[in-house]
Design a protein around this motif. Structure first.
Motif: not given
Length: 176
Positions: A107-110, A127-143, A146-154
């Protein structure tokens, strides 16, 4: 009563047998070096994953994910929405993640991602950004991508990926 004592003895004796002290010495033999075992340990440790290179992560129960941090960059905004909050630490670290499954089902999950700055401070995930990776099951062969975003100093950021029971399975240092 005797049956209970026998059962306790049957369980306790093997457990306690491993708790005794050892008579062997861990000091190297005369003229020997402890550098060889240290070098062997370093060789067996897997290389740290890098941005752009796929790596595998054992997600437990025979399930193996293939994860690629396609890119990592600091951005000012993660959403085109005018009401999206601004970064409190100046920038957002935006990870472009490709999640695949090599074996079983994962399962993909941010929420499996955590980031810490160079001083070890945990970054806030948004988790309010555009295109966040979905939290869902990923079977073999599937992909799933998406994005995972963190508020952090460079700066250099340590990203850790965990399995569903929140045990770390991979980590990498990102210096965008």
């Amino acid at each position: 009563m005797k049956k209970n004592l026998a059962l306790i003895a049957l369980i306790a004796v093997p457990l306690l047998a491993g708790c005794g002290s050892s008579t062997s010495s861990s000091a190297p033999a005369a003229g020997g070096s402890s550098a060889a075992p240290a070098a062997a340990a370093a060789e067996t440790k897997a290389a740290e994953p890098t941005v752009g290179t796929p790596f595998t992560a054992d997600m437990g129960n025979g399930n193996v994910a293939k994860i690629t941090i396609v890119s990592a960059k600091f951005v000012d905004k993660v959403s085109a929405n005018q009401y999206a909050p601004a970064a409190k630490n100046g920038k957002f670290l935006q990870l472009d993640v490709l999640w695949e499954t090599e074996k079983g089902t994962t399962s993909s999950n941010p929420m499996y991602f955590e980031a810490k700055d160079a001083d070890g401070r945990k970054a806030d995930m948004t988790i309010v950004g555009d295109g966040i990776i979905g939290s869902s099951k990923v079977a073999v062969g599937d992909k799933n991508r998406g994005f995972v975003d963190f508020d952090v100093a460079p700066g250099p950021i340590k990203v850790t990926i965990s399995n569903p029971i929140l045990q770390p399975v991979a980590s990498l240092t990102i210096t965008p």
